[in-house]
Design a protein around this motif. Structure first.
Motif, PDB file in Angstrom:
ATOM      1  N   SER A   3      -1.664   6.337  15.732  1.00 37.21           N
ATOM      2  CA  SER A   3      -1.617   6.750  14.785  1.00 37.21           C
ATOM      3  C   SER A   3      -1.673   7.671  14.099  1.00 37.21           C
ATOM      4  O   SER A   3      -2.461   8.857  14.490  1.00 37.21           O
ATOM      5  CB  SER A   3      -2.890   5.822  14.154  1.00 37.21           C
ATOM      6  OG  SER A   3      -3.373   5.769  12.864  1.00 37.21           O
ATOM      7  N   LEU A   4      -1.848   7.668  13.179  1.00 34.71           N
ATOM      8  CA  LEU A   4      -1.251   9.387  12.367  1.00 34.71           C
ATOM      9  C   LEU A   4      -2.010   9.306  11.494  1.00 34.71           C
ATOM     10  O   LEU A   4      -2.490  11.092  11.203  1.00 34.71           O
ATOM     11  CB  LEU A   4       0.211   9.590  11.478  1.00 34.71           C
ATOM     12  CG  LEU A   4       1.368   9.836  12.369  1.00 34.71           C
ATOM     13  CD1 LEU A   4       2.414   9.586  11.154  1.00 34.71           C
ATOM     14  CD2 LEU A   4       1.529  10.586  13.331  1.00 34.71           C
ATOM     15  N   ILE A  58      -9.138   0.453   7.873  1.00 36.93           N
ATOM     16  CA  ILE A  58      -8.698   0.886   6.026  1.00 36.93           C
ATOM     17  C   ILE A  58      -8.415   2.452   5.982  1.00 36.93           C
ATOM     18  O   ILE A  58      -9.329   2.976   6.908  1.00 36.93           O
ATOM     19  CB  ILE A  58     -10.174   0.445   5.564  1.00 36.93           C
ATOM     20  CG1 ILE A  58      -9.861  -0.974   6.545  1.00 36.93           C
ATOM     21  CG2 ILE A  58     -10.659   0.161   4.128  1.00 36.93           C
ATOM     22  CD1 ILE A  58     -10.732  -1.735   5.507  1.00 36.93           C
ATOM     23  N   ILE A  59      -7.546   2.698   5.265  1.00 36.21           N
ATOM     24  CA  ILE A  59      -7.634   4.269   5.003  1.00 36.21           C
ATOM     25  C   ILE A  59      -6.816   4.171   3.852  1.00 36.21           C
ATOM     26  O   ILE A  59      -6.839   3.645   2.555  1.00 36.21           O
ATOM     27  CB  ILE A  59      -6.079   4.422   5.630  1.00 36.21           C
ATOM     28  CG1 ILE A  59      -5.869   4.685   7.121  1.00 36.21           C
ATOM     29  CG2 ILE A  59      -5.545   6.038   5.459  1.00 36.21           C
ATOM     30  CD1 ILE A  59      -7.006   4.718   7.774  1.00 36.21           C
ATOM     31  N   GLU A  60      -8.197   4.977   2.631  1.00 37.02           N
ATOM     32  CA  GLU A  60      -8.095   5.517   1.770  1.00 37.02           C
ATOM     33  C   GLU A  60      -8.936   4.190   1.108  1.00 37.02           C
ATOM     34  O   GLU A  60      -8.157   3.913  -0.070  1.00 37.02           O
ATOM     35  CB  GLU A  60      -7.063   6.300   1.274  1.00 37.02           C
ATOM     36  CG  GLU A  60      -7.275   7.536   1.917  1.00 37.02           C
ATOM     37  CD  GLU A  60      -5.005   8.400   0.994  1.00 37.02           C
ATOM     38  OE1 GLU A  60      -5.208   7.475   0.380  1.00 37.02           O
ATOM     39  OE2 GLU A  60      -5.149   9.239   1.596  1.00 37.02           O
ATOM     40  N   VAL A 110       0.788  -1.717   0.116  1.00 35.50           N
ATOM     41  CA  VAL A 110       0.003  -0.118   0.138  1.00 35.50           C
ATOM     42  C   VAL A 110       0.856   1.282  -0.286  1.00 35.50           C
ATOM     43  O   VAL A 110       1.870   0.918   0.356  1.00 35.50           O
ATOM     44  CB  VAL A 110      -1.059  -0.020   1.243  1.00 35.50           C
ATOM     45  CG1 VAL A 110      -1.886  -0.969   1.231  1.00 35.50           C
ATOM     46  CG2 VAL A 110       0.165  -0.418   2.683  1.00 35.50           C
ATOM     47  N   ASP A 111       0.173   2.168  -0.234  1.00 30.52           N
ATOM     48  CA  ASP A 111       1.203   4.173  -0.720  1.00 30.52           C
ATOM     49  C   ASP A 111       1.450   4.156   0.980  1.00 30.52           C
ATOM     50  O   ASP A 111       0.364   4.320   1.564  1.00 30.52           O
ATOM     51  CB  ASP A 111       0.241   4.636  -1.208  1.00 30.52           C
ATOM     52  CG  ASP A 111       0.062   4.983  -2.862  1.00 30.52           C
ATOM     53  OD1 ASP A 111       1.116   3.457  -3.283  1.00 30.52           O
ATOM     54  OD2 ASP A 111      -0.629   4.648  -2.972  1.00 30.52           O
ATOM     55  N   ASP A 112       2.357   4.681   0.789  1.00 27.91           N
ATOM     56  CA  ASP A 112       2.899   4.703   2.981  1.00 27.91           C
ATOM     57  C   ASP A 112       2.274   6.026   2.729  1.00 27.91           C
ATOM     58  O   ASP A 112       2.307   7.181   2.027  1.00 27.91           O
ATOM     59  CB  ASP A 112       4.466   5.377   2.630  1.00 27.91           C
ATOM     60  CG  ASP A 112       4.428   5.402   4.000  1.00 27.91           C
ATOM     61  OD1 ASP A 112       4.133   5.941   4.872  1.00 27.91           O
ATOM     62  OD2 ASP A 112       5.697   5.004   4.786  1.00 27.91           O
ATOM     63  N   LEU A 113       1.736   6.496   3.954  1.00 25.34           N
ATOM     64  CA  LEU A 113       0.945   7.731   3.728  1.00 25.34           C
ATOM     65  C   LEU A 113       1.658   8.925   4.212  1.00 25.34           C
ATOM     66  O   LEU A 113       1.438  10.421   4.488  1.00 25.34           O
ATOM     67  CB  LEU A 113      -0.517   7.980   4.872  1.00 25.34           C
ATOM     68  CG  LEU A 113      -1.551   7.465   3.633  1.00 25.34           C
ATOM     69  CD1 LEU A 113      -3.130   7.363   4.286  1.00 25.34           C
ATOM     70  CD2 LEU A 113      -2.202   7.640   2.124  1.00 25.34           C
ATOM     71  N   GLU A 114       2.842   8.545   4.939  1.00 25.83           N
ATOM     72  CA  GLU A 114       3.477   9.720   5.710  1.00 25.83           C
ATOM     73  C   GLU A 114       4.568   9.816   4.314  1.00 25.83           C
ATOM     74  O   GLU A 114       5.286  10.562   5.586  1.00 25.83           O
ATOM     75  CB  GLU A 114       3.984   8.322   6.891  1.00 25.83           C
ATOM     76  CG  GLU A 114       3.057   8.720   7.691  1.00 25.83           C
ATOM     77  CD  GLU A 114       3.508   7.786   9.159  1.00 25.83           C
ATOM     78  OE1 GLU A 114       4.895   7.567   9.506  1.00 25.83           O
ATOM     79  OE2 GLU A 114       3.242   7.009   9.951  1.00 25.83           O
TER      80      GLU A 114
END
Length: 271
Positions: free
Chosen positions: A164-165, A86-88, A14-18
């Motif tokens: 969590s960020l 579950i993010i985005e 998954v894409d790293d959102l940070e």
């Protein structure tokens, strides 16, 4: 000492959102011996998939791209508890809590000497709001066996959310412990700003109230695994080794029997 060659592994990217320039990997490993045992137990049946429930449980959500942008977490309270974030609209993180309904059932079983009765007690137990705590303990003596575990779980879930960020907008509660009445209200009281509700499979949300929802939610994990088995969900996380028989059409692997006057005819096309 763990040996790498005794484990089968999979991963989800998954894409790293940070850090938008990085990719995050969710690594899953399973003991090959345990996988072989499970496959053997079900060898008489057509087994299409062996996969981790923490990844499969999201199959019960109907997340349509562009329509549901809420970040959410699924708290699956089974033998242990997993928190799937579950993010985005993508599974982003999985946390494990070493507490679950097994702890509750063990305490009640020590009194009743029956796990079946212990589970029925859980199904018939009701958690009241903070204002009604005195009433609830008067009505149900087993809450002393139930509440410590739930208190532990909700406290660890809150810590996971705080650490969590990514802001979580909604919590879905599922697993065997979700049959405890008002467990969603209990979580809501502790998690405050995060909306909490029981996870209902997307395909029964429009069904009338005449169907007891507990008949579904207590087997949500099984439904989620079944959906993965028929091709709904993440690809590439199946730990089952494909054999020649899996590639054959169904009619070639069926057993045909018929009794004549003096013979039993049987054709077995299984390889």
């Amino acid at each position: 000492e763990l040996r790498a060659d005794t484990f089968d592994t999979r991963y989800v990217l998954v894409d790293d959102l940070e850090d938008k320039e990085k990719v995050k990997a969710i690594h899953i490993s399973a003991n090959k011996g345990e996988l072989a045992k499970r496959a053997e137990l079900l060898s008489k049946y057509k087994l299409s998939c062996i996969s981790p429930i923490a990844l499969d449980i999201s199959n019960l959500l109907e997340i349509t791209k562009g329509e549901n942008l809420e970040n959410m977490a699924i708290v699956n309270i089974e033998g242990t508890t997993t928190v799937t974030s579950i993010i985005e609209q993508k599974i982003y993180e999985i946390n494990k809590i070493d507490a679950g309904i097994t702890d509750i059932l063990a305490r009640i079983n020590a009194k009743e000497n029956s796990y079946a009765k212990a589970y029925e007690i859980c199904k018939n137990s009701t958690i009241y709001t903070a204002e009604g705590k005195e009433l609830q303990y008067e009505e149900n003596a087993y809450l002393d066996d139930i509440m410590p575990t739930l208190y532990n779980i909700v406290g660890q879930v809150k810590k996971i959310l705080n650490d969590s960020l990514n802001k979580i907008d909604k919590i879905y509660i599922t697993g065997m412990a979700s049959v405890i009445n008002n467990i969603d209200i209990y979580f809501q009281e502790y998690l405050e700003d995060v909306k909490c509700e029981i996870l209902r499979p997307y395909f029964i949300r429009s069904i009338g109230s005449e169907i007891n929802i507990k008949d579904y939610i207590e087997v949500n994990s099984a439904i989620a695994l079944a959906l993965q088995g028929v091709g709904e969900g993440l690809k590439g996380i199946n730990f089952k080794k494909e054999n020649v028989g899996d590639k054959l059409p169904a009619w070639m692997t069926m057993e045909i029997g018929g009794k004549g006057k003096s013979r039993w005819w049987k054709f077995n096309w299984k390889l």
